[in-house]
Enzyme design. Structure first.
Site, mmCIF file in Angstrom:
data_model
loop_
_atom_site.group_PDB
_atom_site.id
_atom_site.type_symbol
_atom_site.label_atom_id
_atom_site.label_comp_id
_atom_site.label_asym_id
_atom_site.label_seq_id
_atom_site.Cartn_x
_atom_site.Cartn_y
_atom_site.Cartn_z
ATOM 1 N N HIS A 30 49.797 24.752 74.050
ATOM 2 C CA HIS A 30 50.392 26.007 73.249
ATOM 3 C C HIS A 30 51.020 25.534 72.051
ATOM 4 O O HIS A 30 51.747 26.511 71.270
ATOM 5 C CB HIS A 30 51.361 26.432 74.454
ATOM 6 C CG HIS A 30 51.313 28.095 74.514
ATOM 7 N ND1 HIS A 30 50.193 28.751 74.148
ATOM 8 C CD2 HIS A 30 52.269 28.907 75.150
ATOM 9 C CE1 HIS A 30 50.269 29.995 74.315
ATOM 10 N NE2 HIS A 30 51.641 30.035 75.039
ATOM 11 N N ASN A 77 56.862 33.506 73.400
ATOM 12 C CA ASN A 77 56.747 34.990 73.387
ATOM 13 C C ASN A 77 57.972 35.979 72.387
ATOM 14 O O ASN A 77 57.766 37.059 72.559
ATOM 15 C CB ASN A 77 57.004 35.286 74.968
ATOM 16 C CG ASN A 77 58.117 34.830 75.527
ATOM 17 O OD1 ASN A 77 59.020 34.300 74.850
ATOM 18 N ND2 ASN A 77 58.173 35.108 76.820
ATOM 19 N N ASP A 102 46.988 28.489 69.150
ATOM 20 C CA ASP A 102 46.006 28.175 70.119
ATOM 21 C C ASP A 102 45.160 29.372 70.950
ATOM 22 O O ASP A 102 45.914 30.307 70.982
ATOM 23 C CB ASP A 102 46.611 27.387 71.377
ATOM 24 C CG ASP A 102 47.611 27.983 72.104
ATOM 25 O OD1 ASP A 102 47.477 28.540 73.004
ATOM 26 O OD2 ASP A 102 48.801 28.613 71.232
ATOM 27 N N ASN A 123 50.541 35.504 73.962
ATOM 28 C CA ASN A 123 51.789 36.208 73.950
ATOM 29 C C ASN A 123 52.711 36.057 72.582
ATOM 30 O O ASN A 123 53.380 37.080 72.339
ATOM 31 C CB ASN A 123 52.860 35.663 75.163
ATOM 32 C CG ASN A 123 52.784 34.318 75.374
ATOM 33 O OD1 ASN A 123 52.350 33.384 74.497
ATOM 34 N ND2 ASN A 123 53.449 33.685 76.322
#
Length: 197
Positions: A30, A77, A102, A123
């Site tokens: 991530h 997020n 990603d 997200n």
């Protein structure tokens, strides 16, 4: 080389890489965006970062363009909070923002450039689209592949480490090159050059 559309001297380009702050996340899937920003800060000889707008902001110059390299520090997020502040503070149009992140829908190490579009399942991208109230900004997607086992929890997957760090390091360099190309030539030239691969 590429044909640059001549603009005023004060055009600002923003390159944002998405990730999660904190050592435990540093090499996770991530954090692709952060890794590419790390390469760019060196390649573009950026200034020491300043912590503002809920992010780390590095400044660089490319030709007559001012470039802001950004790592949001809000956790993934909430990434959009940081970018909304940056764009509104400097009055930057969304098309001058490229986001590096990603993508599980691309094979590991594959790069895809898009001028705009929906956030998909990511997200961080959802947060940016909802904060900017726009899907009209370029993105550099770096493939991280998908877990072979479909039962595998995606949250665990994106917070896991790469199987093939070497392939990914190549991908990060390519993504950084694509970001440089975007700064110099704009999104169309970048898509032509990097989506053929």
């Amino acid at each position: 080389g590429c044909l640059t559309i001549k603009t005023g001297n004060d055009e600002i380009i923003v390159i944002a890489g998405l990730g999660n702050p904190g050592a435990q996340y540093a090499k996770t899937r991530h954090n692709v965006g952060f890794r590419v920003i790390d390469i760019l800060t060196v390649a573009l000889k950026a200034s020491m970062p300043k912590e503002k707008f809920d992010g780390l902001v590095f400044q660089a110059k490319v030709g007559n363009k001012k470039v802001l390299l950004i790592k949001p520090l809000t956790y993934m997020n909430e990434s959009g909070r940081c970018l909304k502040q940056v764009l509104s503070f400097y009055k930057i149009p969304t098309e001058n923002l490229a986001v590096i992140y990603d993508d599980i829908d691309l094979p590991e190490g594959k790069i895809r450039i898009r001028a705009k579009g929906g956030p998909g399942t990511h997200n961080g991208m959802r947060s940016i689209v909802s904060n900017l109230q726009s899907e009209n900004f370029p993105r550099i997607r770096v493939g991280i592949g998908q877990p072979e086992n479909k039962e595998y929890d995606l949250a665990d997957y994106v917070l896991g480490k790469f199987q093939n760090e070497k392939v990914m390091e190549e991908a990060f360099l390519t993504a950084a090159d694509a970001a440089k190309c975007f700064i110099e030539c704009g999104i169309d030239g970048t898509m032509q050059k990097y989506n053929k691969r």
